[in-house]
Design a protein around this motif. Structure first.
Motif, PDB file in Angstrom:
ATOM      1  N   ILE A 142       0.827  -1.212   0.000  1.00  0.00           N
ATOM      2  CA  ILE A 142       0.000   0.000   0.000  1.00  0.00           C
ATOM      3  C   ILE A 142       0.865   1.268   0.000  1.00  0.00           C
ATOM      4  O   ILE A 142       0.526   2.278  -0.641  1.00  0.00           O
ATOM      5  N   LEU A 143       2.012   1.228   0.680  1.00  0.00           N
ATOM      6  CA  LEU A 143       2.892   2.394   0.686  1.00  0.00           C
ATOM      7  C   LEU A 143       3.528   2.614  -0.680  1.00  0.00           C
ATOM      8  O   LEU A 143       3.724   3.763  -1.108  1.00  0.00           O
ATOM      9  N   THR A 144       3.859   1.533  -1.369  1.00  0.00           N
ATOM     10  CA  THR A 144       4.442   1.664  -2.709  1.00  0.00           C
ATOM     11  C   THR A 144       3.455   2.335  -3.650  1.00  0.00           C
ATOM     12  O   THR A 144       3.809   3.252  -4.412  1.00  0.00           O
ATOM     13  N   MET A 149       1.200   6.788  -6.792  1.00  0.00           N
ATOM     14  CA  MET A 149      -0.038   7.435  -7.230  1.00  0.00           C
ATOM     15  C   MET A 149      -1.046   7.410  -6.079  1.00  0.00           C
ATOM     16  O   MET A 149      -1.814   6.445  -5.920  1.00  0.00           O
ATOM     17  N   PRO A 150      -1.015   8.416  -5.207  1.00  0.00           N
ATOM     18  CA  PRO A 150      -1.891   8.423  -4.027  1.00  0.00           C
ATOM     19  C   PRO A 150      -3.364   8.228  -4.353  1.00  0.00           C
ATOM     20  O   PRO A 150      -4.104   7.611  -3.586  1.00  0.00           O
ATOM     21  N   SER A 151      -3.800   8.694  -5.511  1.00  0.00           N
ATOM     22  CA  SER A 151      -5.217   8.588  -5.868  1.00  0.00           C
ATOM     23  C   SER A 151      -5.655   7.153  -6.113  1.00  0.00           C
ATOM     24  O   SER A 151      -6.850   6.828  -6.019  1.00  0.00           O
ATOM     25  N   LEU A 152      -4.713   6.281  -6.458  1.00  0.00           N
ATOM     26  CA  LEU A 152      -5.053   4.881  -6.725  1.00  0.00           C
ATOM     27  C   LEU A 152      -5.015   4.003  -5.470  1.00  0.00           C
ATOM     28  O   LEU A 152      -5.423   2.844  -5.518  1.00  0.00           O
ATOM     29  N   SER A 425      -7.606   7.771   3.457  1.00  0.00           N
ATOM     30  CA  SER A 425      -8.447   7.100   2.457  1.00  0.00           C
ATOM     31  C   SER A 425      -8.414   5.575   2.595  1.00  0.00           C
ATOM     32  O   SER A 425      -9.141   4.877   1.898  1.00  0.00           O
ATOM     33  N   ILE A 426      -7.609   5.076   3.476  1.00  0.00           N
ATOM     34  CA  ILE A 426      -7.485   3.634   3.699  1.00  0.00           C
ATOM     35  C   ILE A 426      -8.086   3.308   5.067  1.00  0.00           C
ATOM     36  O   ILE A 426      -7.558   3.745   6.102  1.00  0.00           O
ATOM     37  N   PRO A 427      -9.164   2.536   5.112  1.00  0.00           N
ATOM     38  CA  PRO A 427      -9.838   2.263   6.394  1.00  0.00           C
ATOM     39  C   PRO A 427      -8.922   1.631   7.440  1.00  0.00           C
ATOM     40  O   PRO A 427      -9.032   1.943   8.634  1.00  0.00           O
ATOM     41  N   GLN A 428      -8.049   0.770   7.016  1.00  0.00           N
ATOM     42  CA  GLN A 428      -7.169   0.070   7.970  1.00  0.00           C
ATOM     43  C   GLN A 428      -6.123   0.997   8.592  1.00  0.00           C
ATOM     44  O   GLN A 428      -5.526   0.649   9.616  1.00  0.00           O
ATOM     45  N   LEU A 429      -5.881   2.177   7.967  1.00  0.00           N
ATOM     46  CA  LEU A 429      -4.797   3.040   8.415  1.00  0.00           C
ATOM     47  C   LEU A 429      -5.239   4.473   8.721  1.00  0.00           C
ATOM     48  O   LEU A 429      -4.392   5.332   8.985  1.00  0.00           O
TER      49      LEU A 429
END
Length: 559
Positions: A142-144, A149-152, A425-429
């Motif tokens: 997810i960090l890569t 591309m943060p939007s993806l 934008s990531i529920p887990q984080l």
């Protein structure tokens, strides 16, 4: 005749003295160095060769895990509390396969490692233990994406939820055996269209921590790649021409430098593979020793601290320096290891004590010493409990026998970390605190067995005897030369002394000769030695004295 012999004796003694001086200052050391080189060089008939080909004893490979004890609280933004579990001990066997010999005194080989779990040394810990650790694989993925591309990130996160099983948050609940070697199964079967892109990318790049499964998926594990494949090829100096270059790696996988860093300094291949070092010249002790670590794609160094006695063996002690993993502000040479901004507080480079492994492993992993030893205080402030650097427990060091270059005892320690980043934008984080989160650290090393200790004892004892013999021969030569010089001086004195003598002995001898002549003229014979002869001698002398007395009177009368 005596003078001639003493001169010969003196000439021989001077020659002996010159020979003793040459041997003491140069000859003995030359002979010793040559014998050491024959024993340690990588040649089929050398003592070192078989031990280098296959280590005579297994190394210890110990793994310490950072178990997360407050995962729910971290998900709400609180500081992590960690509990270190370990060591899980594995026996590491190493064996080499020779590929070829180079014309420039090198040998090319492959290195095979094999790991076996040691339950007794693990002290009750088992590979079936269940732990909660930071989700290294998920965060790496997810960090890569987020960095590129943060939007993806949110779109692909839906695919990751199918790819990674039970993806509840940024932490992984797993058995130790699956985390280390067996692997966590990751499925490429799913109805998300982005999942195919994720699996295609992994198939194309295949990171070291991933291996293909027989089904449509992969297995993730931290160390299985080291257990199932050889590393190399390495090209190493054999030490036949210059023993002080022994063990130096000149190329890895056909390259004499590592291209991923884009810099000559950071990409240089320097040092040995940590199992063999050259002998150390006591008159020219290197300030640093280097080892090449392919797992982190760089050479690291330890600095000379001083002499230490270990197992009754005189050794040189080296330990890792703070400058090795220093930030560019502390060591400007490390600027080429920098990572692009991961925090608004920094200028694009990592904090003190961290190494970016993204260019090496293709994942945003970070290496450090255990518990961030020699690292920035800011790294420690992120945790509530569980991180406590300790030099005795977390240092990297080596005790080197200077005669043979053998590592009498050595330990390499390395910790693997990843950024736990808040991404809304990531529920887990979306609520986690951002910081560098450790997963585990490893300790790799060994100490030589009793049999090799005895060999080193014998070698050092022999050198001590040679050293004593060297100075003893020189002392004998000096004493003999001094004795010869004294003998020559006395011989010269005895030859010249009689020529200038005015002793009473010479006067008496001349008087006796004159008496004999006088007696002969007057008919006195050898009866002088008898009593009768003695009386005649007395009478003769009396008459002679009377004649001498009368002559002056006669002369007077005549006048």
């Amino acid at each position: 005749m005596l003078g001639k012999h003493t001169k010969i004796f003196f000439a021989v003694s001077v020659g002996f003295l010159i020979l003793a001086i040459v041997l003491a200052s140069w000859g003995f050391q030359k002979i010793i160095n040559r014998q050491i080189q024959k024993n340690v060089q990588l040649e089929n008939n050398s003592m070192m060769f078989d031990k280098w080909m296959k280590l005579p004893m297994p190394m210890d490979f110990k793994v310490y895990l950072f178990n997360v004890t407050n995962a729910e609280e971290i998900n709400r933004g609180e500081k992590p509390i960690l509990s270190e579990i370990g060591p899980y001990v594995y026996k590491e066997y190493r064996e080499r396969t020779i590929l070829s010999y180079g014309e420039n005194d090198t040998i090319k080989y492959m290195l095979k490692k094999h790991f076996e779990f040691d339950p007794e040394a693990s002290g009750g810990l088992t590979e079936d233990d269940e732990v909660i650790v930071v989700h290294f694989a998920y965060l790496g993925a997810i960090l890569t994406v987020h960095d590129m591309m943060p939007s993806l990130a949110s779109v692909l996160n839906k695919a990751f939820e199918q790819f990674f099983p039970n993806l509840e948050d940024g932490f992984l609940r797993i058995k130790v055996r699956d985390l280390f070697f067996d692997g966590l199964y990751l499925s490429c079967d799913g109805n998300n269209s982005a999942l195919g892109l994720v699996c295609g990318k992994i198939r194309a790049d295949t990171p070291p921590t991933m291996r293909k499964a027989d089904t449509n998926g992969f297995y993730f594990s931290m160390f299985s790649h080291m257990n199932r494949s050889e590393s190399g090829p390495y090209e190493m100096v054999r030490g036949r021409e210059n023993v002080y270059e022994l063990g130096h790696i000149v190329s890895y996988q056909g390259k004499d430098s590592l291209p991923m860093w884009g810099d000559k300094y950071c990409g240089q291949i320097n040092g040995s593979d940590s199992t063999i070092f050259p002998p150390i010249d006591k008159n020219n002790v290197p300030a640093r020793i280097y080892t090449f670590e392919p797992e982190i794609c760089r050479s690291v160094y330890a600095e000379f601290v001083g002499k230490r006695n270990l197992f009754n063996i005189s050794t040189f002690y080296y330990e890792i320096s703070e400058s090795t993993l220093a930030a560019k502000t502390a060591n400007k040479d490390n600027r080429c290891f920098c990572k692009k901004n991961w925090s608004a507080k920094h200028d694009g480079c990592l904090l003190m004590g961290l190494l970016n492994l993204m260019p090496c492993q293709g994942a945003p992993a970070l290496a450090s010493l255990p518990h961030f030893y020699l690292g920035s205080e800011e790294l420690l402030e992120y945790f509530q409990e569980g991180i406590k650097p300790d030099k005795e427990k977390h240092n990297t060091y080596a005790y080197i026998d200077p005669i043979t270059g053998v590592a009498v005892k050595g330990l390499k320690r390395m910790q693997f970390n990843i950024e736990l980043r808040r991404i809304e934008s990531i529920p887990q984080l979306k609520n986690v605190p951002t910081g560098i989160f450790p997963m585990l650290w490893v300790e790799e090393g060994a100490e030589i067995p009793k049999s090799i200790q005895d060999e080193l004892h014998a070698a050092q004892k022999l050198l001590t005897y040679v050293e004593i013999a060297k100075w003893l021969i020189l002392a004998i030569a000096i004493v003999v030369t001094m004795i010869a010089a004294v003998a020559v001086a006395r011989a010269m004195a005895l030859v010249s002394w009689p020529r200038n003598s005015n002793s009473r002995y010479d006067s008496k001898k001349r008087w006796m000769n004159s008496v004999k002549e006088d007696m002969t003229r007057n008919g006195v014979n050898s009866e002088l030695t008898s009593d009768k002869g003695e009386e005649k001698h007395k009478t003769h002398c009396a008459n002679r004295d009377k004649k001498k007395t009368k002559k002056p009177q006669a002369l007077t009368k005549k006048v």
